[in-house]
Design a protein around this motif. Structure first.
Motif, mmCIF file in Angstrom:
data_model
loop_
_atom_site.group_PDB
_atom_site.id
_atom_site.type_symbol
_atom_site.label_atom_id
_atom_site.label_comp_id
_atom_site.label_asym_id
_atom_site.label_seq_id
_atom_site.Cartn_x
_atom_site.Cartn_y
_atom_site.Cartn_z
ATOM 1 N N ALA A 1 2.344 9.859 -8.864
ATOM 2 C CA ALA A 1 2.881 8.938 -7.854
ATOM 3 C C ALA A 1 1.946 7.742 -7.667
ATOM 4 O O ALA A 1 2.402 6.614 -7.458
ATOM 5 N N VAL A 2 0.644 7.990 -7.737
ATOM 6 C CA VAL A 2 -0.330 6.896 -7.622
ATOM 7 C C VAL A 2 -0.175 5.933 -8.788
ATOM 8 O O VAL A 2 -0.122 4.703 -8.613
ATOM 9 N N ARG A 3 -0.107 6.453 -9.997
ATOM 10 C CA ARG A 3 -0.025 5.591 -11.183
ATOM 11 C C ARG A 3 1.271 4.789 -11.220
ATOM 12 O O ARG A 3 1.311 3.675 -11.754
ATOM 13 N N GLU A 4 2.332 5.354 -10.655
ATOM 14 C CA GLU A 4 3.625 4.654 -10.693
ATOM 15 C C GLU A 4 3.711 3.515 -9.700
ATOM 16 O O GLU A 4 4.649 2.707 -9.762
ATOM 17 N N HIS A 5 2.757 3.443 -8.771
ATOM 18 C CA HIS A 5 2.808 2.399 -7.750
ATOM 19 C C HIS A 5 2.108 1.134 -8.242
ATOM 20 O O HIS A 5 0.966 1.183 -8.700
ATOM 21 N N ASP A 6 2.771 0.023 -8.115
ATOM 22 C CA ASP A 6 2.200 -1.262 -8.525
ATOM 23 C C ASP A 6 1.598 -1.941 -7.299
ATOM 24 O O ASP A 6 2.251 -2.733 -6.624
ATOM 25 N N GLY A 7 0.356 -1.595 -6.997
ATOM 26 C CA GLY A 7 -0.304 -2.151 -5.819
ATOM 27 C C GLY A 7 -1.534 -1.325 -5.499
ATOM 28 O O GLY A 7 -2.251 -0.893 -6.398
ATOM 29 N N THR A 8 -1.755 -1.083 -4.208
ATOM 30 C CA THR A 8 -2.882 -0.272 -3.766
ATOM 31 C C THR A 8 -2.384 1.095 -3.323
ATOM 32 O O THR A 8 -1.420 1.190 -2.562
ATOM 33 N N ALA A 9 -3.018 2.141 -3.796
ATOM 34 C CA ALA A 9 -2.670 3.502 -3.407
ATOM 35 C C ALA A 9 -3.871 4.142 -2.717
ATOM 36 O O ALA A 9 -5.019 3.836 -3.031
ATOM 37 N N ILE B 1 0.847 -1.197 0.000
ATOM 38 C CA ILE B 1 0.000 0.000 0.000
ATOM 39 C C ILE B 1 0.878 1.239 0.000
ATOM 40 O O ILE B 1 1.891 1.295 0.703
ATOM 41 N N ARG B 2 0.490 2.236 -0.771
ATOM 42 C CA ARG B 2 1.232 3.503 -0.780
ATOM 43 C C ARG B 2 0.290 4.668 -0.533
ATOM 44 O O ARG B 2 -0.766 4.774 -1.147
ATOM 45 N N TYR B 3 0.707 5.522 0.412
ATOM 46 C CA TYR B 3 0.046 6.807 0.652
ATOM 47 C C TYR B 3 1.063 7.863 0.238
ATOM 48 O O TYR B 3 1.906 8.271 1.029
ATOM 49 N N PRO B 4 1.046 8.301 -1.018
ATOM 50 C CA PRO B 4 2.131 9.147 -1.529
ATOM 51 C C PRO B 4 2.080 10.559 -0.958
ATOM 52 O O PRO B 4 1.170 11.324 -1.244
ATOM 53 N N LEU C 1 -10.639 11.240 -11.432
ATOM 54 C CA LEU C 1 -10.743 9.793 -11.651
ATOM 55 C C LEU C 1 -9.877 9.355 -12.835
ATOM 56 O O LEU C 1 -9.171 8.340 -12.753
ATOM 57 N N ALA C 2 -9.917 10.113 -13.910
ATOM 58 C CA ALA C 2 -9.118 9.741 -15.082
ATOM 59 C C ALA C 2 -7.625 9.791 -14.770
ATOM 60 O O ALA C 2 -6.858 8.911 -15.181
ATOM 61 N N SER C 3 -7.198 10.812 -14.028
ATOM 62 C CA SER C 3 -5.770 10.954 -13.726
ATOM 63 C C SER C 3 -5.277 9.857 -12.794
ATOM 64 O O SER C 3 -4.080 9.553 -12.775
ATOM 65 N N LEU C 4 -6.193 9.241 -12.036
ATOM 66 C CA LEU C 4 -5.818 8.160 -11.128
ATOM 67 C C LEU C 4 -5.891 6.792 -11.804
ATOM 68 O O LEU C 4 -5.589 5.775 -11.170
ATOM 69 N N GLY C 5 -6.298 6.754 -13.072
ATOM 70 C CA GLY C 5 -6.306 5.500 -13.812
ATOM 71 C C GLY C 5 -7.664 4.884 -14.034
ATOM 72 O O GLY C 5 -7.776 3.803 -14.622
ATOM 73 N N HIS C 6 -8.733 5.546 -13.589
ATOM 74 C CA HIS C 6 -10.074 5.014 -13.826
ATOM 75 C C HIS C 6 -10.340 4.971 -15.332
ATOM 76 O O HIS C 6 -10.104 5.934 -16.049
ATOM 77 N N GLY C 7 -10.813 3.825 -15.799
ATOM 78 C CA GLY C 7 -11.041 3.638 -17.222
ATOM 79 C C GLY C 7 -9.817 3.180 -17.977
ATOM 80 O O GLY C 7 -9.873 2.967 -19.204
ATOM 81 N N ALA D 1 0.335 20.292 -7.793
ATOM 82 C CA ALA D 1 0.342 19.259 -6.743
ATOM 83 C C ALA D 1 -0.544 18.070 -7.100
ATOM 84 O O ALA D 1 -0.212 16.925 -6.772
ATOM 85 N N TRP D 2 -1.694 18.318 -7.756
ATOM 86 C CA TRP D 2 -2.565 17.179 -8.085
ATOM 87 C C TRP D 2 -1.896 16.275 -9.111
ATOM 88 O O TRP D 2 -1.908 15.048 -8.968
ATOM 89 N N ASP D 3 -1.332 16.841 -10.158
ATOM 90 C CA ASP D 3 -0.678 16.005 -11.173
ATOM 91 C C ASP D 3 0.469 15.202 -10.568
ATOM 92 O O ASP D 3 0.686 14.040 -10.934
ATOM 93 N N ALA D 4 1.207 15.809 -9.637
ATOM 94 C CA ALA D 4 2.305 15.091 -8.982
ATOM 95 C C ALA D 4 1.770 13.928 -8.154
ATOM 96 O O ALA D 4 2.341 12.824 -8.163
ATOM 97 N N LEU D 5 0.672 14.158 -7.439
ATOM 98 C CA LEU D 5 0.076 13.091 -6.635
ATOM 99 C C LEU D 5 -0.448 11.970 -7.527
ATOM 100 O O LEU D 5 -0.204 10.776 -7.272
ATOM 101 N N ALA D 6 -1.163 12.347 -8.583
ATOM 102 C CA ALA D 6 -1.718 11.335 -9.481
ATOM 103 C C ALA D 6 -0.609 10.521 -10.142
ATOM 104 O O ALA D 6 -0.734 9.302 -10.319
#
Length: 402
Positions: free
Chosen positions: A74-82, A35-38, A101-107, A67-72
């Protein structure tokens, strides 16, 4: 790309500060569980939310750019649960939700789960007014209630309150494109419940069972009583024009309100005026019916959304002046102690600075002095040199050595 994202969007005053602080201080333990909390700083997700929503916030919005793009990312780069969590995300509009939602990988292959923590309006309404006061507001409780009850909701207060507190609307915006089984509603237990029960519900919602987290935290958002809130409101009225936001937060919000006045737990608590009880109860029951009909996963009990009937009412606009005075003495003592501590630290740093300056001057003067002595010896070895020295010393009578 993250396989799963747990996106927590509020609501405010539902244990969010505690949850975020625990996650922030346990990166290694979370990583072992996949799990990652970036977050490089404790308010990273707050800044990301400000950036996503383009919200002004006492100048912090300039610090939040990107800041949002940086957070998103970091979420996408993590292979697991963010995990992403901040309560002001509750107020995002539909376009901002789609972008988030799109920036976090939804869809795009990521399973996004929405988590919304909720609490009854009997507690949320006075809590929101108090939060406004702790953020420099000067309006009375009566004026706040009037704006909250305005059916048009066009004012700043009403618009913000319902944006972050009207649970069905929040779910309409954030869960419209998610299946019900990926939407988790966490209810805050009623007053008097086991203090650890809410955390256990968060553990269930965020699938933290078996993760040995250190639950020690120094961040919280404690509540104030009636006289304490009245005092902070009076401080705002007297000091806002003299105290910029950068100084208000550490001095008033943190030192006076959170670290000092919140410890006065025997004073009357903020509550809901009895005449609003029926209106609030009707709203709460309608929300419960809507949530139940939609089939979301509920962690806790939806009946927790029905608040207790208002008890003894103390009007914060007409507080007991003796109690306000006692609170003011406590606040003044805290400011004096803090001022003394700051003065001692300033004196210590000044002493260190003087010592450092003296050492640097000594280190600099030694080679210079040696150079001057060499020149003098050279001049003294010849008649013309001796004449030069005599002329120099006659012009500098106070300096007989060179």
């Amino acid at each position: 790309m993250s396989r799963r994202v747990l996106l927590h969007v509020g609501t405010p005053k539902t244990g969010t500060s505690y949850l975020q602080d625990v996650l922030f201080h346990n990166p290694e333990v979370l990583a072992e569980a996949g799990i990652r909390y970036p977050a490089e700083r404790f308010d990273a997700h707050f800044l990301a939310a400000l950036d996503l929503m383009r919200m002004p916030w006492g100048g912090l919005e300039t610090e939040a750019v990107g800041a949002w793009d940086a957070l998103a990312r970091a979420v996408r780069e993590h292979d697991g649960t963010a995990v992403v969590s901040h309560e002001i995300l509750a107020n995002a509009d539909r376009a901002q939700v789609r972008r988030a939602l799109a920036s976090l990988g939804h869809g795009d292959g990521t399973e996004v789960h929405l988590v919304v923590s909720v609490r009854d309006l009997v507690r949320q309404i006075p809590a929101e007014w108090q939060e406004n006061v702790k953020h420099r507001a000067t309006l009375s409780y009566a004026a706040f209630l009037e704006q909250v009850r305005d059916p048009e909701r066009t004012g700043r207060i009403g618009s913000w309150f319902w944006g972050v507190q009207e649970v069905p609307s929040i779910l309409d915006r954030w869960a419209a494109d998610l299946p019900p089984e990926q939407v988790h509603v966490v209810t805050v237990p009623p007053p008097g419940a086991d203090p650890g029960l809410l955390w256990q519900r968060f553990v269930t919602a965020f699938e933290l069972d078996g993760v040995e987290l250190d639950l020690t935290t120094d961040r919280s958002n404690p509540s104030l009583g009636v006289p304490e809130t009245a005092l902070v409101r009076r401080i705002n009225r007297a000091a806002n024009q003299h105290l910029p936001p950068a100084h208000y937060r550490p001095l008033v919000r943190e030192l006076v309100a959170h670290r000092t006045l919140s410890a006065r737990t025997d004073s009357p608590r903020l509550g809901l005026p009895p005449e609003l009880a029926d209106w609030v109860a009707d709203l709460e029951r309608s929300w419960i019916a809507e949530i139940r009909e939609r089939g979301y996963r509920v962690v806790g009990d939806l009946d927790d959304l029905v608040g207790d009937a208002p008890g003894e009412w103390t009007d914060p606009d007409c507080p007991d002046e003796a109690e306000v005075a006692e609170a003011a003495v406590d606040a003044l003592r805290a400011v004096l102690v803090e001022t003394a501590a700051v003065g001692e630290e300033r004196d210590r740093l000044r002493g260190e600075l003087e010592e450092t300056r003296a050492a640097l001057e000594a280190a600099y003067s030694r080679p210079v002095q040696r150079g001057k002595e060499k020149v003098v010896r050279t001049l003294e070895g010849s008649l013309p040199g001796q004449q030069v020295l005599r002329v120099y010393r006659s012009l500098k009578p106070g300096d007989s050595g060179a």
